[in-house]
Design an enzyme around this catalytic site. Structure first.
Site, PDB file in Angstrom:
ATOM      1  N   ASP A  38       0.778  -0.965  -0.363  1.00  0.00           N
ATOM      2  CA  ASP A  38       0.098   0.539   0.055  1.00  0.00           C
ATOM      3  C   ASP A  38       1.117   1.613  -0.101  1.00  0.00           C
ATOM      4  OD1 ASP A  38      -3.385   0.169   1.703  1.00  0.00           O
ATOM      5  OD2 ASP A  38      -1.787   1.687   0.949  1.00  0.00           O
ATOM      6  N   TYR A  45     -26.555  16.079  -1.554  1.00  0.00           N
ATOM      7  CA  TYR A  45     -26.507  16.084  -2.773  1.00  0.00           C
ATOM      8  C   TYR A  45     -27.884  16.104  -3.626  1.00  0.00           C
ATOM      9  CZ  TYR A  45     -21.378  14.976  -2.538  1.00  0.00           C
ATOM     10  OH  TYR A  45     -19.962  14.937  -2.577  1.00  0.00           O
ATOM     11  N   TYR A  64     -13.810   8.543 -12.745  1.00  0.00           N
ATOM     12  CA  TYR A  64     -13.150   7.264 -11.377  1.00  0.00           C
ATOM     13  C   TYR A  64     -13.895   6.204 -12.258  1.00  0.00           C
ATOM     14  CZ  TYR A  64     -14.491   3.344  -7.503  1.00  0.00           C
ATOM     15  OH  TYR A  64     -14.477   2.233  -7.706  1.00  0.00           O
ATOM     16  N   THR A 109      -1.969   6.026   0.505  1.00  0.00           N
ATOM     17  CA  THR A 109      -2.137   8.145   0.320  1.00  0.00           C
ATOM     18  C   THR A 109      -2.993   8.546   1.738  1.00  0.00           C
ATOM     19  OG1 THR A 109      -4.352   7.033  -0.232  1.00  0.00           O
ATOM     20  CG2 THR A 109      -2.947   7.258  -2.191  1.00  0.00           C
ATOM     21  N   ALA A 116      -5.515  -1.649  -4.654  1.00  0.00           N
ATOM     22  CA  ALA A 116      -5.238  -0.232  -4.351  1.00  0.00           C
ATOM     23  C   ALA A 116      -5.791   0.688  -5.739  1.00  0.00           C
ATOM     24  CB  ALA A 116      -4.160  -0.544  -4.399  1.00  0.00           C
ATOM     25  N   THR A 124     -15.866  -2.468 -10.132  1.00  0.00           N
ATOM     26  CA  THR A 124     -16.610  -2.125  -9.077  1.00  0.00           C
ATOM     27  C   THR A 124     -18.385  -1.551  -9.911  1.00  0.00           C
ATOM     28  OG1 THR A 124     -18.349   0.391  -8.497  1.00  0.00           O
ATOM     29  CG2 THR A 124     -16.210   0.241  -9.904  1.00  0.00           C
ATOM     30  N   LYS A 135     -11.702   2.647 -13.991  1.00  0.00           N
ATOM     31  CA  LYS A 135     -12.001   0.985 -12.836  1.00  0.00           C
ATOM     32  C   LYS A 135     -12.723   0.998 -14.292  1.00  0.00           C
ATOM     33  CE  LYS A 135     -12.235  -0.158  -9.672  1.00  0.00           C
ATOM     34  NZ  LYS A 135     -10.998  -0.633  -8.858  1.00  0.00           N
ATOM     35  N   GLU A 157     -20.108   0.531 -10.686  1.00  0.00           N
ATOM     36  CA  GLU A 157     -19.988   2.303 -11.346  1.00  0.00           C
ATOM     37  C   GLU A 157     -19.793   2.302 -12.723  1.00  0.00           C
ATOM     38  OE1 GLU A 157     -18.853   5.659  -9.487  1.00  0.00           O
ATOM     39  OE2 GLU A 157     -19.704   4.646  -7.814  1.00  0.00           O
TER      40      GLU A 157
HETATM   41  P1  NAD Z   1      -9.513   3.584  -0.512  1.00  0.00           P
HETATM   42  O1  NAD Z   1     -10.057   4.253  -0.812  1.00  0.00           O
HETATM   43  O2  NAD Z   1     -10.849   3.471   0.988  1.00  0.00           O
HETATM   44  O3  NAD Z   1      -8.616   2.328  -0.247  1.00  0.00           O
HETATM   45  C1  NAD Z   1      -7.897   2.551  -1.179  1.00  0.00           C
HETATM   46  C2  NAD Z   1      -6.054   2.096  -0.887  1.00  0.00           C
HETATM   47  O4  NAD Z   1      -5.494   1.728  -2.027  1.00  0.00           O
HETATM   48  C3  NAD Z   1      -5.701   3.205   0.402  1.00  0.00           C
HETATM   49  O5  NAD Z   1      -5.120   2.502   1.557  1.00  0.00           O
HETATM   50  C4  NAD Z   1      -4.506   3.668  -0.181  1.00  0.00           C
HETATM   51  O6  NAD Z   1      -3.431   4.182   0.496  1.00  0.00           O
HETATM   52  C5  NAD Z   1      -3.927   2.376  -1.264  1.00  0.00           C
HETATM   53  N1  NAD Z   1      -3.640   3.880  -3.034  1.00  0.00           N
HETATM   54  C6  NAD Z   1      -3.859   4.399  -3.302  1.00  0.00           C
HETATM   55  N2  NAD Z   1      -3.174   4.506  -4.481  1.00  0.00           N
HETATM   56  C7  NAD Z   1      -2.146   3.612  -4.324  1.00  0.00           C
HETATM   57  C8  NAD Z   1      -0.888   3.254  -5.441  1.00  0.00           C
HETATM   58  N3  NAD Z   1      -0.756   3.812  -6.410  1.00  0.00           N
HETATM   59  N4  NAD Z   1      -0.358   2.308  -4.898  1.00  0.00           N
HETATM   60  C9  NAD Z   1      -0.039   1.382  -3.764  1.00  0.00           C
HETATM   61  N5  NAD Z   1      -1.903   1.797  -3.017  1.00  0.00           N
HETATM   62  C10 NAD Z   1      -2.792   2.603  -3.378  1.00  0.00           C
HETATM   63  O7  NAD Z   1     -10.581   2.180  -0.669  1.00  0.00           O
HETATM   64  P2  NAD Z   1     -11.780   1.398  -1.421  1.00  0.00           P
HETATM   65  O8  NAD Z   1     -13.332   1.994  -0.884  1.00  0.00           O
HETATM   66  O9  NAD Z   1     -11.218   0.140   0.280  1.00  0.00           O
HETATM   67  O10 NAD Z   1     -11.784   0.999  -2.149  1.00  0.00           O
HETATM   68  C11 NAD Z   1     -10.929  -0.588  -2.424  1.00  0.00           C
HETATM   69  C12 NAD Z   1     -11.541  -1.089  -4.276  1.00  0.00           C
HETATM   70  O11 NAD Z   1     -12.477  -1.482  -4.536  1.00  0.00           O
HETATM   71  C13 NAD Z   1     -10.906  -0.083  -5.085  1.00  0.00           C
HETATM   72  O12 NAD Z   1     -10.667  -0.721  -5.773  1.00  0.00           O
HETATM   73  C14 NAD Z   1     -12.726   0.243  -5.364  1.00  0.00           C
HETATM   74  O13 NAD Z   1     -12.401   0.592  -6.600  1.00  0.00           O
HETATM   75  C15 NAD Z   1     -13.254  -0.657  -5.307  1.00  0.00           C
HETATM   76  N6  NAD Z   1     -14.873  -1.024  -4.912  1.00  0.00           N
HETATM   77  C16 NAD Z   1     -15.031   0.051  -3.634  1.00  0.00           C
HETATM   78  C17 NAD Z   1     -16.276   0.197  -3.426  1.00  0.00           C
HETATM   79  C18 NAD Z   1     -17.005   0.349  -1.959  1.00  0.00           C
HETATM   80  O14 NAD Z   1     -17.844   1.034  -2.321  1.00  0.00           O
HETATM   81  N7  NAD Z   1     -16.007   1.694  -1.785  1.00  0.00           N
HETATM   82  C19 NAD Z   1     -17.524  -0.883  -4.210  1.00  0.00           C
HETATM   83  C20 NAD Z   1     -17.199  -0.802  -5.644  1.00  0.00           C
HETATM   84  C21 NAD Z   1     -15.706  -1.586  -5.496  1.00  0.00           C
HETATM   85  O1  TDX Z   2     -21.664  14.677   0.642  1.00  0.00           O
HETATM   86  C1  TDX Z   2     -22.008  13.506   0.594  1.00  0.00           C
HETATM   87  N1  TDX Z   2     -23.787  13.785  -0.426  1.00  0.00           N
HETATM   88  C2  TDX Z   2     -24.043  13.629  -0.972  1.00  0.00           C
HETATM   89  O2  TDX Z   2     -25.593  13.050  -1.010  1.00  0.00           O
HETATM   90  C3  TDX Z   2     -21.273  12.397  -0.031  1.00  0.00           C
HETATM   91  C4  TDX Z   2     -20.090  11.561  -0.349  1.00  0.00           C
HETATM   92  C5  TDX Z   2     -22.290  11.735  -1.165  1.00  0.00           C
HETATM   93  N2  TDX Z   2     -23.432  11.804  -1.399  1.00  0.00           N
HETATM   94  C6  TDX Z   2     -24.407  11.110  -2.626  1.00  0.00           C
HETATM   95  C7  TDX Z   2     -23.518  10.356  -3.684  1.00  0.00           C
HETATM   96  C8  TDX Z   2     -23.801   9.224  -4.288  1.00  0.00           C
HETATM   97  O3  TDX Z   2     -25.068   9.398  -5.123  1.00  0.00           O
HETATM   98  O4  TDX Z   2     -24.413   9.575  -1.987  1.00  0.00           O
HETATM   99  C9  TDX Z   2     -24.101   8.348  -2.691  1.00  0.00           C
HETATM  100  C10 TDX Z   2     -22.868   8.121  -2.214  1.00  0.00           C
HETATM  101  O5  TDX Z   2     -21.843   8.417  -2.392  1.00  0.00           O
HETATM  102  P1  TDX Z   2     -20.330   7.750  -2.387  1.00  0.00           P
HETATM  103  O6  TDX Z   2     -20.587   7.569  -0.601  1.00  0.00           O
HETATM  104  O7  TDX Z   2     -19.199   8.642  -2.611  1.00  0.00           O
HETATM  105  O8  TDX Z   2     -20.565   7.074  -2.368  1.00  0.00           O
HETATM  106  P2  TDX Z   2     -19.810   6.278  -4.562  1.00  0.00           P
HETATM  107  O9  TDX Z   2     -19.861   7.913  -5.453  1.00  0.00           O
HETATM  108  O10 TDX Z   2     -21.316   6.110  -4.621  1.00  0.00           O
HETATM  109  O11 TDX Z   2     -18.950   5.087  -5.387  1.00  0.00           O
HETATM  110  C11 TDX Z   2     -19.109   4.271  -3.759  1.00  0.00           C
HETATM  111  O12 TDX Z   2     -19.841   3.623  -4.524  1.00  0.00           O
HETATM  112  C12 TDX Z   2     -18.855   2.899  -5.524  1.00  0.00           C
HETATM  113  C13 TDX Z   2     -18.114   4.172  -3.728  1.00  0.00           C
HETATM  114  O13 TDX Z   2     -16.931   5.649  -3.483  1.00  0.00           O
HETATM  115  C14 TDX Z   2     -16.472   3.460  -4.677  1.00  0.00           C
HETATM  116  O14 TDX Z   2     -14.837   3.655  -4.405  1.00  0.00           O
HETATM  117  C15 TDX Z   2     -17.696   2.495  -5.746  1.00  0.00           C
HETATM  118  O15 TDX Z   2     -16.288   1.899  -6.559  1.00  0.00           O
END
Ligand code: NAD
Ligand code: TDX
Length: 339
Positions: free
Chosen positions: A33, A210, A153, A36, A82, A125, A157, A127
């Site tokens: 990792d 939003y 984003y 960041t 990552a 994802t 992906k 998305e």
């Molecule tokens: P996050 O932002 O919480 O964590 C990302 C991690 O990757 C961090 O620890 C960061 O330091 C590391 N990182 C970023 N750039 C890097 C680099 N260049 N080299 C090495 N490490 C690096 O993300 P998350 O929400 O845990 O998401 C993890 C994965 O799952 C992502 O690929 C995201 O697209 C995918 N995903 C997330 C969700 C969601 O709801 N959060 C849903 C579906 C898919």
């Molecule tokens: O302040 C806010 N107000 C608001 O209304 C934020 C941060 C978000 N929102 C809305 C935007 C989205 O419709 O809430 C919903 C969820 O927003 P996020 O938490 O930013 O998630 P989203 O954009 O849906 O993306 C997430 O799910 C898919 C993850 O961040 C991605 O990494 C993943 O791929």
């Protein structure tokens, strides 16, 4: 089995590290990792002394560092979490999303080709499928739904997903991809909807919703996502994509109201702000394939998961307080200041 988990200091990656060390006590888990703003070493503190765990600070775009780690660890499996993961940040600055999410993926897969691995798993994802209309609740994303992205984003992906499938077809790399819906649970970075709203409500601060607040997301408890990936790397078919989701669609405004109710706070905190540019309307995953082929089913109901998550944030202020008192303050001002 040696598994390199990239992005393991982030939200889902850290939950996956914990899950794997518990579910497979004989496996060696190596977390790579960059740390960041979204990576937090304190999250991994409970496993730092585990002899089956190693943490390495490195960038997945750094060929030399990646190569060195593969040389040392000879991984059987690589699971790539990552990424730059926040849609709003990708609207502000797309560049780093292209670098980490696309170039980083290619660097990892080149190392996999060079050193030979049993499986490269890409964590993607829902998305990448774009969005669905609110007035067609009969429509869902299947693995056949065309890629049709909205934000920098999701485009980054999707670019990575295409590259992963190309490495399979062209070079025969043994890959799998999972495309999951929105996760929630412990260690979720407080720029994302659920933790942001919990922490701001606790401080009696305004809750920025939003647009009209009616956008729908399909929420899955993070542990269920980790279990799905565990299944895919063991039983999934090489070259395949698996959608992961639990049929749990909720409008944003209903989530915010639920959090307020759980915390005993007033709905007067809700503030409607300018909509996200290109804001996807609805996500909804059809998880039939992973259910039929691998027997996966989500275990945590949203009603229980959200209560557990709120309780986790109440009990773990020591985790999020340092985050929100640092650079995060400037981020919030910059992103929401004139919304
Ligand atoms: P996050 O932002 O919480 O964590 C990302 C991690 O990757 C961090 O620890 C960061 O330091 C590391 N990182 C970023 N750039 C890097 C680099 N260049 N080299 C090495 N490490 C690096 O993300 P998350 O929400 O845990 O998401 C993890 C994965 O799952 C992502 O690929 C995201 O697209 C995918 N995903 C997330 C969700 C969601 O709801 N959060 C849903 C579906 C898919
Ligand atoms: O302040 C806010 N107000 C608001 O209304 C934020 C941060 C978000 N929102 C809305 C935007 C989205 O419709 O809430 C919903 C969820 O927003 P996020 O938490 O930013 O998630 P989203 O954009 O849906 O993306 C997430 O799910 C898919 C993850 O961040 C991605 O990494 C993943 O791929």
């Amino acid at each position: 089995m040696n598994i390199i988990v990239t992005g393991g200091a982030g939200f889902i990656g850290s939950n996956f590290v914990f899950h794997m060390l518990k579910a497979h006590p004989d496996y060696r888990i190596i977390c790579l990792d960059k740390l960041t703003y979204a990576g937090n070493l304190s999250t991994l503190e409970p496993v730092m002394d585990n002899p089956n765990f190693r943490f390495v600070k490195a960038d997945i775009c750094d060929k030399e560092a990646v190569d060195k780690l593969f040389e040392e660890e000879k991984p059987d499996v690589v699971v790539n979490f990552a990424a730059e993961s926040h849609v709003d940040r990708s609207i502000e600055n797309p560049q780093v999303f292209l670098e980490t999410n696309i170039i980083g993926t290619s660097v990892l897969m080149d190392a996999c080709r060079k050193h030979g691995i049993k499986r490269y798993h890409q964590v993607s994802t829902d998305e990448v499928y774009g969005d669905l209309p609110l007035d067609r609740p009969d429509l869902f994303f299947t693995e056949q739904t065309p890629i049709h992205t909205s934000s920098p984003y999701s485009s980054s992906k999707a670019g990575a997903d295409l590259l992963v499938l190309a490495y399979h077809r062209t070079f025969g790399l043994p890959v799998t991809i999972s495309r999951c819906s929105n996760n929630y649970g412990p260690y979720h970075f407080p720029e994302k909807l659920i933790p942001l709203m919990i922490i701001r409500a606790l401080h009696d601060e305004s809750l920025p919703v939003y647009g009209d607040g009616l956008n729908v997301r399909d929420w899955l408890y993070v542990e269920d996502h980790c279990k799905a990936i565990d299944l895919i790397i063991h039983k999934g078919k090489v070259g395949e994509v698996y959608n992961v989701g639990g049929h749990n669609e909720m409008a944003n405004i209903d989530i915010v109201k639920l959090i307020l109710k759980e915390l005993g706070k007033s709905e007067d905190l809700i503030t409607y702000v300018t909509d996200r540019a290109g804001h996807d309307r609805r996500y909804a995953i059809d998880p039939t394939k992973i259910h039929n082929d691998l027997g996966w089913l989500p275990e945590t109901k949203f009603a229980d998961g959200i209560v557990k998550t709120i309780k986790w944030y109440l009990d773990n202020e020591a985790w999020w307080q340092p985050i929100i008192s640092g650079e995060y303050q400037n981020y919030y001002e910059k992103m929401y200041g004139d919304k």
